[in-house]
Design an enzyme around this catalytic site. Structure first.
Site, PDB file in Angstrom:
ATOM      1  N   ARG A  63      21.983  53.026  45.697  1.00 32.13           N
ATOM      2  CA  ARG A  63      22.647  52.243  46.750  1.00 32.13           C
ATOM      3  C   ARG A  63      22.028  50.849  46.823  1.00 32.13           C
ATOM      4  O   ARG A  63      22.716  49.852  47.002  1.00 32.13           O
ATOM      5  CB  ARG A  63      22.568  52.940  48.122  1.00 32.13           C
ATOM      6  CG  ARG A  63      23.081  52.050  49.251  1.00 32.13           C
ATOM      7  CD  ARG A  63      23.388  52.782  50.563  1.00 32.13           C
ATOM      8  NE  ARG A  63      22.499  53.867  50.884  1.00 32.13           N
ATOM      9  CZ  ARG A  63      21.217  53.729  51.290  1.00 32.13           C
ATOM     10  NH1 ARG A  63      20.686  52.528  51.439  1.00 32.13           N
ATOM     11  NH2 ARG A  63      20.488  54.793  51.549  1.00 32.13           N
ATOM     12  N   TYR A 116      46.314  38.262  53.452  1.00 31.29           N
ATOM     13  CA  TYR A 116      46.560  39.678  53.180  1.00 31.29           C
ATOM     14  C   TYR A 116      46.537  40.455  54.501  1.00 31.29           C
ATOM     15  O   TYR A 116      45.607  40.277  55.310  1.00 31.29           O
ATOM     16  CB  TYR A 116      45.461  40.178  52.228  1.00 31.29           C
ATOM     17  CG  TYR A 116      45.498  41.640  51.933  1.00 31.29           C
ATOM     18  CD1 TYR A 116      46.505  42.182  51.134  1.00 31.29           C
ATOM     19  CD2 TYR A 116      44.525  42.497  52.434  1.00 31.29           C
ATOM     20  CE1 TYR A 116      46.539  43.540  50.858  1.00 31.29           C
ATOM     21  CE2 TYR A 116      44.553  43.852  52.163  1.00 31.29           C
ATOM     22  CZ  TYR A 116      45.559  44.372  51.376  1.00 31.29           C
ATOM     23  OH  TYR A 116      45.576  45.702  51.106  1.00 31.29           O
ATOM     24  N   ASP A 188      39.297  33.636  49.922  1.00 29.30           N
ATOM     25  CA  ASP A 188      39.734  34.827  49.189  1.00 29.30           C
ATOM     26  C   ASP A 188      40.397  34.337  47.897  1.00 29.30           C
ATOM     27  O   ASP A 188      41.475  33.750  47.924  1.00 29.30           O
ATOM     28  CB  ASP A 188      40.709  35.632  50.057  1.00 29.30           C
ATOM     29  CG  ASP A 188      41.136  36.954  49.400  1.00 29.30           C
ATOM     30  OD1 ASP A 188      41.154  37.019  48.152  1.00 29.30           O
ATOM     31  OD2 ASP A 188      41.465  37.897  50.140  1.00 29.30           O
ATOM     32  N   LYS A 213      42.434  43.816  41.715  1.00 32.64           N
ATOM     33  CA  LYS A 213      43.623  43.098  41.263  1.00 32.64           C
ATOM     34  C   LYS A 213      43.375  42.479  39.881  1.00 32.64           C
ATOM     35  O   LYS A 213      43.167  43.208  38.944  1.00 32.64           O
ATOM     36  CB  LYS A 213      44.015  42.067  42.322  1.00 32.64           C
ATOM     37  CG  LYS A 213      43.993  42.627  43.768  1.00 32.64           C
ATOM     38  CD  LYS A 213      45.036  43.686  44.050  1.00 32.64           C
ATOM     39  CE  LYS A 213      44.845  44.424  45.370  1.00 32.64           C
ATOM     40  NZ  LYS A 213      44.672  43.595  46.546  1.00 32.64           N
TER      41      LYS A 213
HETATM   42  C1  LIG Z   1      44.258  43.719  47.932  1.00 32.17           C
HETATM   43  C2  LIG Z   1      43.726  42.523  48.597  1.00 32.17           C
HETATM   44  C3  LIG Z   1      42.629  42.603  49.473  1.00 32.17           C
HETATM   45  C4  LIG Z   1      41.994  43.916  49.850  1.00 32.17           C
HETATM   46  O1  LIG Z   1      41.324  44.491  48.764  1.00 32.17           O
HETATM   47  P1  LIG Z   1      41.188  46.075  48.531  1.00 32.17           P
HETATM   48  O2  LIG Z   1      40.508  46.150  47.200  1.00 32.17           O
HETATM   49  O3  LIG Z   1      42.556  46.674  48.557  1.00 32.17           O
HETATM   50  O4  LIG Z   1      40.334  46.588  49.649  1.00 32.17           O
HETATM   51  C5  LIG Z   1      42.160  41.421  50.009  1.00 32.17           C
HETATM   52  N1  LIG Z   1      42.720  40.226  49.731  1.00 32.17           N
HETATM   53  C6  LIG Z   1      43.777  40.121  48.907  1.00 32.17           C
HETATM   54  C7  LIG Z   1      44.366  38.780  48.632  1.00 32.17           C
HETATM   55  C8  LIG Z   1      44.316  41.253  48.307  1.00 32.17           C
HETATM   56  O5  LIG Z   1      45.388  41.132  47.500  1.00 32.17           O
END
Ligand SMILES: *Cc1c(COP(=O)(O)O)cnc(C)c1O
Length: 396
Positions: A63, A116, A188, A213
């Site tokens: 961890r 998001y 982000d 992603k």
């Molecule tokens: C999917 C997504 C998230 C959240 O991420 P997870 O891996 O699903 O927890 C945050 N920001 C954006 C732009 C996303 O597409």
């Protein structure tokens, strides 16, 4: 805890090398025992000690630190131009750690108004219970953001290009506004990836990723990351990662490192395929609007061209036939499969109002119900376009 996230702590290509050289080599040196060209996956929870406190290379318990996670963290920090990266079990877990590192009760978070849906939900439904306020503003409008900043704003959260409307926000301008107000600026960078855009170099304090992603890129893992060049913030995020414990597994870290090595070539193709799809959709009678920063009439086309190396693989469109037509179209495409998520090799289509953004229905973040979001994958461009045009033609 020993600091193993600094790029200098593992052999690396170094900041003078190009993006792909760093993606392939930073944090990814061969196994010193066997010469295996790919670092092994360290599937272990704990590490034998040479006497109490006699840690080998600082490792104690997974961890707190694991070599597969460290290898990914070094690689990601290098690609974003940061000094430290921390990876997590999901993008939202990374977001939560950054918010814990930055906020106290009574603080205010100002967020772009088409982030998001899950990001907004995390602050409005989890963090508000702990005394944190949230409001939103159009992040592509600097005056609107300036007007929405409060004396207690401590986090300015921006997502660009935004999801699902593909608005582009001026990261350098927002960083200036945020810093003048005493807030940290979190970008982000999930849609753009470090290959297309490097927010830390534009003044952001933290870059956030859902590595699920484009960085993962093959729709086979869930993960997240926070990257910074600020040593104080790094220490606070590292503590949250260790003390709260929402870490990714060694196997997921290894898969993510494997994927990062091909990020540049994948993103180049995602960009050219998305540009071709967007251009093929413009003017189609079944469509009222196509949202893609690579189109010359996109409101922030010029800013996107300055701030990004390419316009990305995400396209959204609104349908003449409204919500019903949107529901019908997603039943008719074959190359574009109906699913949430994005950034994988396969093309996906989703109806944000009912899927990714269902959690913000009825709030100021609600998205139009005639809007479809396309994640343009790596299939042959002609097949992608034919699939969409045939499905659109069959609507009327
Ligand atoms: C999917 C997504 C998230 C959240 O991420 P997870 O891996 O699903 O927890 C945050 N920001 C954006 C732009 C996303 O597409």
């Amino acid at each position: 805890m020993t600091d193993r996230s600094a790029p200098e702590s593992l052999p690396h290509a170094g900041p003078d090398r190009g993006f792909s050289t760093r993606a392939i080599h930073d944090g990814q040196s061969f196994d010193p025992r066997t010469g295996a060209v790919i670092p092994p996956i360290f599937m272990t929870s704990t590490f034998v000690q040479d006497g109490v406190g006699g840690f080998r290379d600082g490792y104690e318990y997974s961890r707190g630190g694991n070599p597969s996670r460290d290898a990914l963290q070094v690689q990601l920090a290098s690609l974003e131009g940061g000094s430290h990266a921390y990876t997590f079990g999901s993008g939202l877990a990374a977001e939560d750690a950054v918010l814990r590192a930055a906020l106290q009760p009574g603080d205010h978070v100002l967020m772009g108004n088409d982030v998001y849906g899950g990001t907004h939900r995390l602050v409005s439904q989890v963090w508000e219970r702990w005394g944190v306020e949230i409001t939103t503003a159009d992040a592509s409008d600097l005056d609107a953001v300036r007007a929405a900043i409060r004396p207690n704003t401590r986090v300015l959260w921006v997502e660009t290009p935004s999801n699902p409307l593909m608005k582009v926000a001026d990261i350098a301008g927002l960083a200036e506004l945020g810093h003048a107000a005493g807030a940290i600026v979190v970008a982000d960078n999930t849609f753009a990836t470090p290959y297309l855009q490097q927010p830390l170099l534009l003044g952001a304090d933290v870059v956030l990723h859902s590595t699920t992603k484009y960085i993962g890129g093959h729709s086979d893992l869930v993960g997240g990351a926070a990257v910074t060049a600020d040593a104080g913030l790094a220490e606070r995020i590292a503590f949250q990662q260790f003390a709260v414990g929402a870490v990714n597994s060694p196997f997921d870290a290894w898969l993510t490192s494997r994927s990062l090595k091909t990020l540049a070539v994948r993103m180049d193709r995602h960009c050219s395929n998305a540009q071709a799809v967007a251009e093929a959709l413009v003017g189609n009678p079944a469509i009222t609007a196509v949202h893609y920063p690579g189109l010359p009439d996109h409101p922030q086309h010029e800013l996107a061209g300055r701030q990004m190396r390419g316009f990305g693989g995400m396209v959204s469109m609104q349908l003449t036939g409204g919500h019903e037509a949107a529901l019908e179209l997603v039943r008719r495409t074959r190359v574009f499969q109906l699913a949430e998520s994005l950034g994988g090799v396969e093309s996906l289509v989703c109806l944000p109002s009912e899927m990714t953004h269902a959690s913000v229905k009825g709030t100021e973040l609600a998205v139009p119900d005639d809007l479809l979001r396309l994640s343009v994958g790596l299939e042959d461009s002609d097949d992608q376009i034919a699939d969409l045009l045939e499905a659109l033609a069959s609507l009327s």
